[in-house]
Motif scaffolding. Structure first.
Motif, PDB file in Angstrom:
ATOM      1  N   GLU A 124     -19.580   2.631  -7.388  1.00  0.00           N
ATOM      2  CA  GLU A 124     -19.250   2.796  -6.036  1.00  0.00           C
ATOM      3  C   GLU A 124     -18.303   1.575  -5.191  1.00  0.00           C
ATOM      4  O   GLU A 124     -17.521   2.068  -4.524  1.00  0.00           O
ATOM      5  N   ALA A 125     -18.780   0.398  -5.332  1.00  0.00           N
ATOM      6  CA  ALA A 125     -18.067  -0.518  -4.829  1.00  0.00           C
ATOM      7  C   ALA A 125     -16.521  -0.659  -5.325  1.00  0.00           C
ATOM      8  O   ALA A 125     -15.502  -0.934  -4.663  1.00  0.00           O
ATOM      9  N   LEU A 126     -16.593  -0.374  -6.871  1.00  0.00           N
ATOM     10  CA  LEU A 126     -15.200  -0.650  -7.548  1.00  0.00           C
ATOM     11  C   LEU A 126     -14.350   0.588  -6.850  1.00  0.00           C
ATOM     12  O   LEU A 126     -13.343   0.375  -6.691  1.00  0.00           O
ATOM     13  N   PHE A 127     -14.980   1.781  -6.695  1.00  0.00           N
ATOM     14  CA  PHE A 127     -14.141   3.079  -6.397  1.00  0.00           C
ATOM     15  C   PHE A 127     -13.543   2.641  -4.906  1.00  0.00           C
ATOM     16  O   PHE A 127     -12.315   2.962  -4.728  1.00  0.00           O
ATOM     17  N   ALA A 128     -14.419   2.150  -4.117  1.00  0.00           N
ATOM     18  CA  ALA A 128     -13.964   1.984  -2.530  1.00  0.00           C
ATOM     19  C   ALA A 128     -12.842   0.743  -2.573  1.00  0.00           C
ATOM     20  O   ALA A 128     -11.820   1.026  -1.707  1.00  0.00           O
ATOM     21  N   ARG A 129     -13.050   0.005  -3.359  1.00  0.00           N
ATOM     22  CA  ARG A 129     -12.100  -1.381  -3.723  1.00  0.00           C
ATOM     23  C   ARG A 129     -10.866  -0.868  -4.001  1.00  0.00           C
ATOM     24  O   ARG A 129      -9.593  -1.215  -3.562  1.00  0.00           O
ATOM     25  N   ARG A 130     -10.867   0.040  -5.128  1.00  0.00           N
ATOM     26  CA  ARG A 130      -9.532   0.642  -5.635  1.00  0.00           C
ATOM     27  C   ARG A 130      -8.931   1.422  -4.768  1.00  0.00           C
ATOM     28  O   ARG A 130      -7.686   1.336  -4.625  1.00  0.00           O
ATOM     29  N   GLU A 131      -9.420   2.187  -3.844  1.00  0.00           N
ATOM     30  CA  GLU A 131      -8.942   3.236  -3.187  1.00  0.00           C
ATOM     31  C   GLU A 131      -8.295   2.227  -1.851  1.00  0.00           C
ATOM     32  O   GLU A 131      -6.891   2.559  -1.373  1.00  0.00           O
ATOM     33  N   LYS A 132      -8.895   1.408  -1.389  1.00  0.00           N
ATOM     34  CA  LYS A 132      -8.130   0.472  -0.458  1.00  0.00           C
ATOM     35  C   LYS A 132      -6.969  -0.312  -1.094  1.00  0.00           C
ATOM     36  O   LYS A 132      -5.896  -0.545  -0.217  1.00  0.00           O
ATOM     37  N   ALA A 182      -3.094   1.261  -1.354  1.00  0.00           N
ATOM     38  CA  ALA A 182      -2.270   1.000  -0.117  1.00  0.00           C
ATOM     39  C   ALA A 182      -0.971   0.003  -0.158  1.00  0.00           C
ATOM     40  O   ALA A 182      -0.053   0.098   0.465  1.00  0.00           O
ATOM     41  N   ARG A 183      -1.267  -0.813  -1.136  1.00  0.00           N
ATOM     42  CA  ARG A 183      -0.385  -1.785  -1.666  1.00  0.00           C
ATOM     43  C   ARG A 183       0.795  -1.220  -2.277  1.00  0.00           C
ATOM     44  O   ARG A 183       1.868  -1.779  -1.790  1.00  0.00           O
ATOM     45  N   TYR A 184       0.760  -0.332  -3.174  1.00  0.00           N
ATOM     46  CA  TYR A 184       1.502   0.310  -3.920  1.00  0.00           C
ATOM     47  C   TYR A 184       1.363   1.647  -4.137  1.00  0.00           C
ATOM     48  O   TYR A 184       0.935   1.886  -5.299  1.00  0.00           O
ATOM     49  N   PRO A 185       1.323   2.619  -3.302  1.00  0.00           N
ATOM     50  CA  PRO A 185       0.962   3.837  -3.542  1.00  0.00           C
ATOM     51  C   PRO A 185       1.431   4.572  -4.835  1.00  0.00           C
ATOM     52  O   PRO A 185       0.904   5.415  -5.653  1.00  0.00           O
ATOM     53  N   ASP A 186       2.746   4.245  -5.483  1.00  0.00           N
ATOM     54  CA  ASP A 186       3.515   4.815  -6.328  1.00  0.00           C
ATOM     55  C   ASP A 186       2.636   4.736  -7.909  1.00  0.00           C
ATOM     56  O   ASP A 186       2.953   5.310  -8.673  1.00  0.00           O
ATOM     57  N   ASP A 187       1.959   3.444  -8.083  1.00  0.00           N
ATOM     58  CA  ASP A 187       1.533   3.305  -9.202  1.00  0.00           C
ATOM     59  C   ASP A 187      -0.036   2.382  -8.876  1.00  0.00           C
ATOM     60  O   ASP A 187      -0.068   1.493  -8.467  1.00  0.00           O
ATOM     61  N   PRO A 188      -0.970   3.147  -9.044  1.00  0.00           N
ATOM     62  CA  PRO A 188      -2.231   2.652  -8.801  1.00  0.00           C
ATOM     63  C   PRO A 188      -2.693   1.409  -9.563  1.00  0.00           C
ATOM     64  O   PRO A 188      -3.153   0.475  -9.080  1.00  0.00           O
ATOM     65  N   TYR A 248      -2.884  -4.744  -9.766  1.00  0.00           N
ATOM     66  CA  TYR A 248      -2.219  -6.139 -10.103  1.00  0.00           C
ATOM     67  C   TYR A 248      -1.813  -6.758  -8.954  1.00  0.00           C
ATOM     68  O   TYR A 248      -1.870  -8.303  -8.912  1.00  0.00           O
ATOM     69  N   LEU A 249      -1.244  -6.392  -7.790  1.00  0.00           N
ATOM     70  CA  LEU A 249      -0.583  -7.307  -6.832  1.00  0.00           C
ATOM     71  C   LEU A 249      -1.912  -7.593  -5.963  1.00  0.00           C
ATOM     72  O   LEU A 249      -1.943  -8.763  -5.351  1.00  0.00           O
ATOM     73  N   GLY A 250      -3.014  -6.831  -6.065  1.00  0.00           N
ATOM     74  CA  GLY A 250      -4.268  -7.503  -5.553  1.00  0.00           C
ATOM     75  C   GLY A 250      -4.734  -8.533  -6.071  1.00  0.00           C
ATOM     76  O   GLY A 250      -5.315  -9.535  -5.483  1.00  0.00           O
ATOM     77  N   TYR A 251      -4.659  -8.829  -7.449  1.00  0.00           N
ATOM     78  CA  TYR A 251      -4.889 -10.082  -7.939  1.00  0.00           C
ATOM     79  C   TYR A 251      -4.247 -11.224  -7.229  1.00  0.00           C
ATOM     80  O   TYR A 251      -4.673 -12.195  -6.928  1.00  0.00           O
ATOM     81  N   LEU A 297       6.298  -6.566 -11.650  1.00  0.00           N
ATOM     82  CA  LEU A 297       7.394  -7.814 -11.538  1.00  0.00           C
ATOM     83  C   LEU A 297       8.576  -7.653 -10.828  1.00  0.00           C
ATOM     84  O   LEU A 297       8.908  -8.537  -9.929  1.00  0.00           O
ATOM     85  N   THR A 298       9.046  -6.446 -10.306  1.00  0.00           N
ATOM     86  CA  THR A 298       9.904  -6.117  -9.511  1.00  0.00           C
ATOM     87  C   THR A 298       9.434  -6.335  -8.034  1.00  0.00           C
ATOM     88  O   THR A 298      10.121  -7.065  -6.948  1.00  0.00           O
ATOM     89  N   GLU A 299       8.203  -5.946  -7.855  1.00  0.00           N
ATOM     90  CA  GLU A 299       7.565  -6.085  -6.511  1.00  0.00           C
ATOM     91  C   GLU A 299       7.299  -7.679  -6.283  1.00  0.00           C
ATOM     92  O   GLU A 299       7.373  -8.057  -4.966  1.00  0.00           O
ATOM     93  N   VAL A 300       6.922  -8.449  -7.278  1.00  0.00           N
ATOM     94  CA  VAL A 300       6.622  -9.816  -7.073  1.00  0.00           C
ATOM     95  C   VAL A 300       8.030 -10.560  -6.635  1.00  0.00           C
ATOM     96  O   VAL A 300       8.020 -11.128  -5.892  1.00  0.00           O
ATOM     97  N   GLY A 301       9.297 -10.021  -7.283  1.00  0.00           N
ATOM     98  CA  GLY A 301      10.563 -10.545  -6.597  1.00  0.00           C
ATOM     99  C   GLY A 301      10.682 -10.144  -5.298  1.00  0.00           C
ATOM    100  O   GLY A 301      11.192 -10.844  -4.620  1.00  0.00           O
ATOM    101  N   SER A 302      10.477  -8.783  -4.819  1.00  0.00           N
ATOM    102  CA  SER A 302      11.124  -8.580  -3.636  1.00  0.00           C
ATOM    103  C   SER A 302       9.807  -8.871  -2.557  1.00  0.00           C
ATOM    104  O   SER A 302      10.458  -9.056  -1.213  1.00  0.00           O
ATOM    105  N   ARG A 303       8.667  -8.980  -2.795  1.00  0.00           N
ATOM    106  CA  ARG A 303       7.716  -9.497  -1.921  1.00  0.00           C
ATOM    107  C   ARG A 303       7.773 -10.942  -1.825  1.00  0.00           C
ATOM    108  O   ARG A 303       7.687 -11.690  -0.484  1.00  0.00           O
ATOM    109  N   TYR A 304       7.624 -11.584  -2.810  1.00  0.00           N
ATOM    110  CA  TYR A 304       7.532 -13.225  -2.918  1.00  0.00           C
ATOM    111  C   TYR A 304       8.717 -13.923  -3.214  1.00  0.00           C
ATOM    112  O   TYR A 304       8.543 -15.235  -3.374  1.00  0.00           O
ATOM    113  N   GLY A 305       9.675 -13.395  -3.913  1.00  0.00           N
ATOM    114  CA  GLY A 305      10.807 -14.141  -4.441  1.00  0.00           C
ATOM    115  C   GLY A 305      10.881 -14.429  -5.696  1.00  0.00           C
ATOM    116  O   GLY A 305      11.804 -15.286  -6.431  1.00  0.00           O
TER     117      GLY A 305
END
Length: 254
Positions: free
Chosen positions: A96-104, A107-113, A118-121, A221-229
Motif C-alpha cells: 500500500e505504501a509503495l503504491f501511494a508513493r508511486r502515484e505521487k 506527477a514528476r513526469y506523467p508521460d513515463d511512470p 528515476y527522477l525521484g531517486y 537523461l533528457t530530463e536531467v539535462g533540461s531540469r538540472y543542466g
C-alpha cells in the motif's frame, strides 16, 4: 554484452567494453551490475571474488529489503566491502505504501511512470546517489552495483556512472535496455520472494509490463539535462565536483 552467467542471479553483467565518446572503452572487471545476490552459489561467489576481483558491493535496496531478505553469501567474504545506499525514502515498506508513493511520483513526469520514479531517486536521495558513485570510484578493485531486479535503481546509478566516464549516450541507453532480455528470469526470482511478491501482485502485469524500455532512459537523461543542466551539473550541485568526476573516469576507463 558481457553477461555473467551466474547460477544464483538472473541479470548480472560486466559493463566493461562500452565505448566512450573520445574513443576509449570502459575497463573490464571494474564495474559490474546485478539483481539480488541472495541466491549466489559457492561457484558464483568464487567467480566474482577470484576471477573478477570483486572488492566492493554497492547495495541500493532499502533497509526493509535488506532486513527481510537477510545476509547474502557475499557477506561472509571478509575481503568484500558492503555499502548499503537506499534509493528510496526509508518509510513503511508495504504494497500500500509503495503504491501511494508511486502515484505521487507520477506527477514528476506523467508521460513515463518509470522515468518519474528515476527522477525521484535524484530528488529524494541525492546524498545516496552521490555516495554510490563515490563508492565505485574508491573501490580498489571491481565494484558491483545491485538492487532487487538490477534494472531500475541499478540502471540509474550505472547510467550516471557511465555518463560521467564519457560513454556515448546510445551505449548508456543500450546497456540499460539490455536487462529487458533477462526479464523472465528476473520476474521469476522476485515472485519467488515473500519480500517482493506482494508488491508485484498488486501492480499486476506480466514480464512485459516490467521490461525496461530504451525510451525510459532516453527520457530520464533528457530530463536531467533540461531540469538540472546535465548529469555533471547535477552531481556538482550535490557535492560531487570535477575532481571526483575525474577520479571516477580514471577508475572506469581502460
Amino acid at each position: 554484452m558481457r553477461w555473467l552467467e551466474l547460477e544464483g542471479a538472473a541479470n548480472a553483467r560486466d559493463v566493461g567494453g562500452l565505448p566512450t565518446s573520445d574513443g576509449g572503452t570502459i575497463a573490464e572487471r571494474t564495474l559490474l551490475r546485478a539483481d539480488n545476490l541472495q541466491g549466489l552459489t559457492p561457484t558464483d561467489v568464487k567467480l566474482l571474488v577470484e576471477e573478477f576481483g570483486l572488492s566492493t558491493v554497492v547495495d541500493l535496496r532499502s533497509t526493509h529489503e535488506v532486513e527481510a531478505e537477510g545476509p547474502g553469501p557475499l557477506r561472509a567474504i571478509g575481503t568484500v566491502r558492503h555499502v548499503q545506499l537506499s534509493m528510496l525514502l526509508e518509510r513503511e515498506y508495504s504494497a500500500e505504501a509503495l503504491f501511494a508513493r508511486r502515484e505521487k511520483a507520477l506527477a514528476r513526469y506523467p508521460d513515463d511512470p518509470m522515468c518519474a520514479l528515476y527522477l525521484g531517486y535524484l530528488e529524494d536521495r541525492p546524498e545516496n546517489v552521490v555516495a554510490a558513485l563515490r563508492t565505485i570510484s574508491e573501490s580498489p578493485n571491481a565494484a558491483l552495483v545491485h538492487c532487487a531486479a538490477g534494472k531500475d535503481r541499478t540502471g540509474v546509478v550505472v547510467a550516471l556512472s557511465l555518463t560521467v566516464a564519457g560513454v556515448a549516450r546510445d551505449a548508456v541507453v543500450a546497456d540499460y535496455a539490455a536487462s529487458g532480455t533477462r526479464i523472465d528470469g528476473i520476474m521469476a526470482r522476485l515472485l519467488a520472494s515473500p519480500t517482493y511478491r506482494p508488491d508485484l501482485e498488486k501492480r499486476g502485469g506480466g514480464s512485459d509490463a516490467h521490461r525496461p524500455r530504451a525510451e525510459t532512459m532516453e527520457a530520464f537523461l533528457t530530463e536531467v539535462g533540461s531540469r538540472y543542466g546535465g548529469v555533471l551539473a547535477w552531481l556538482e550541485r550535490h557535492g560531487f565536483g570535477e575532481d571526483e568526476a575525474d577520479r571516477l573516469r580514471t577508475k572506469l576507463v581502460a
